[in-house]
Design a protein around this motif. Structure first.
Motif, PDB file in Angstrom:
ATOM      1  N   UNK A 141      12.586  45.176  45.614  1.00 12.43           N
ATOM      2  CA  UNK A 141      11.939  44.585  46.780  1.00 12.43           C
ATOM      3  C   UNK A 141      12.571  44.922  48.114  1.00 12.43           C
ATOM      4  N   UNK A 142      13.545  45.822  48.123  1.00 14.79           N
ATOM      5  CA  UNK A 142      14.190  46.199  49.388  1.00 14.79           C
ATOM      6  C   UNK A 142      13.221  46.967  50.283  1.00 14.79           C
ATOM      7  N   UNK A 143      13.445  46.852  51.571  1.00 11.33           N
ATOM      8  CA  UNK A 143      12.677  47.588  52.570  1.00 11.33           C
ATOM      9  C   UNK A 143      13.560  48.721  53.090  1.00 11.33           C
ATOM     10  N   UNK A 144      12.957  49.897  53.269  1.00 16.81           N
ATOM     11  CA  UNK A 144      13.707  51.069  53.714  1.00 16.81           C
ATOM     12  C   UNK A 144      13.260  51.483  55.111  1.00 16.81           C
ATOM     13  N   UNK A 145      14.247  51.885  55.906  1.00 16.08           N
ATOM     14  CA  UNK A 145      13.986  52.324  57.275  1.00 16.08           C
ATOM     15  C   UNK A 145      14.674  53.653  57.520  1.00 16.08           C
ATOM     16  N   UNK A 204      21.703  64.234  46.262  1.00 18.45           N
ATOM     17  CA  UNK A 204      20.332  63.880  46.641  1.00 18.45           C
ATOM     18  C   UNK A 204      19.637  63.155  45.498  1.00 18.45           C
ATOM     19  N   UNK A 205      19.824  63.617  44.276  1.00 11.88           N
ATOM     20  CA  UNK A 205      19.215  62.942  43.121  1.00 11.88           C
ATOM     21  C   UNK A 205      19.737  61.514  42.980  1.00 11.88           C
ATOM     22  N   UNK A 206      21.024  61.335  43.228  1.00  9.85           N
ATOM     23  CA  UNK A 206      21.603  59.994  43.150  1.00  9.85           C
ATOM     24  C   UNK A 206      21.038  59.104  44.260  1.00  9.85           C
ATOM     25  N   UNK A 207      20.897  59.642  45.466  1.00  8.24           N
ATOM     26  CA  UNK A 207      20.315  58.874  46.571  1.00  8.24           C
ATOM     27  C   UNK A 207      18.871  58.498  46.254  1.00  8.24           C
ATOM     28  N   UNK A 208      18.106  59.422  45.665  1.00 10.87           N
ATOM     29  CA  UNK A 208      16.725  59.135  45.258  1.00 10.87           C
ATOM     30  C   UNK A 208      16.687  58.027  44.215  1.00 10.87           C
ATOM     31  N   UNK A 209      17.613  58.078  43.260  1.00  3.66           N
ATOM     32  CA  UNK A 209      17.673  57.066  42.208  1.00  3.66           C
ATOM     33  C   UNK A 209      17.967  55.690  42.789  1.00  3.66           C
ATOM     34  N   UNK A 210      18.955  55.620  43.673  1.00  4.15           N
ATOM     35  CA  UNK A 210      19.321  54.350  44.301  1.00  4.15           C
ATOM     36  C   UNK A 210      18.164  53.835  45.152  1.00  4.15           C
ATOM     37  N   UNK A 211      17.526  54.729  45.901  1.00  3.26           N
ATOM     38  CA  UNK A 211      16.381  54.355  46.730  1.00  3.26           C
ATOM     39  C   UNK A 211      15.304  53.706  45.862  1.00  3.26           C
ATOM     40  N   UNK A 212      14.936  54.370  44.762  1.00  5.56           N
ATOM     41  CA  UNK A 212      13.891  53.844  43.868  1.00  5.56           C
ATOM     42  C   UNK A 212      14.309  52.515  43.251  1.00  5.56           C
ATOM     43  N   UNK A 213      15.566  52.409  42.854  1.00  2.00           N
ATOM     44  CA  UNK A 213      16.079  51.179  42.253  1.00  2.00           C
ATOM     45  C   UNK A 213      15.994  50.013  43.234  1.00  2.00           C
TER      46      UNK A 213
END
Length: 81
Positions: free
Chosen positions: A47-51, A33-42
């Motif tokens: 400028x990526x959009x998340x859905x 989960x921490x790695x997913x959070x890190x990648x999400x923030x990065x």
């Protein structure tokens, strides 16, 4: 199980996590989960959009990581030229 999918020229990179195991203190699940959070923030910083994708429901744009999401898809910023 949750999945983070990051779209790229190579297709999509995937990272999975088990939120229920993380709630019980499983170190591997917590680390995922921490790695997913890190990648999400990065990716958001680039400028990526998340859905958030939930079967049978409209796709929802999100601004912050949601560990309870079944699937998050990140689409990079489109650059024209």
């Amino acid at each position: 199980m949750g999945i983070l999918r990051v779209m790229s020229r190579r297709g999509d990179d995937r990272l999975t996590w088990d939120e229920q195991k993380a709630q019980t203190g499983d170190p591997e699940a917590t680390a995922a989960i921490h790695e997913a959070e890190r990648i999400f923030a990065q990716e958001r910083a680039k400028g990526a959009t998340a859905f958030k994708v939930v079967p049978g429901q409209p796709i929802q744009r999100i601004e912050q990581f949601d560990a309870t999401a079944e699937q998050i898809v990140m689409v990079p910023r489109v650059v024209g030229g």
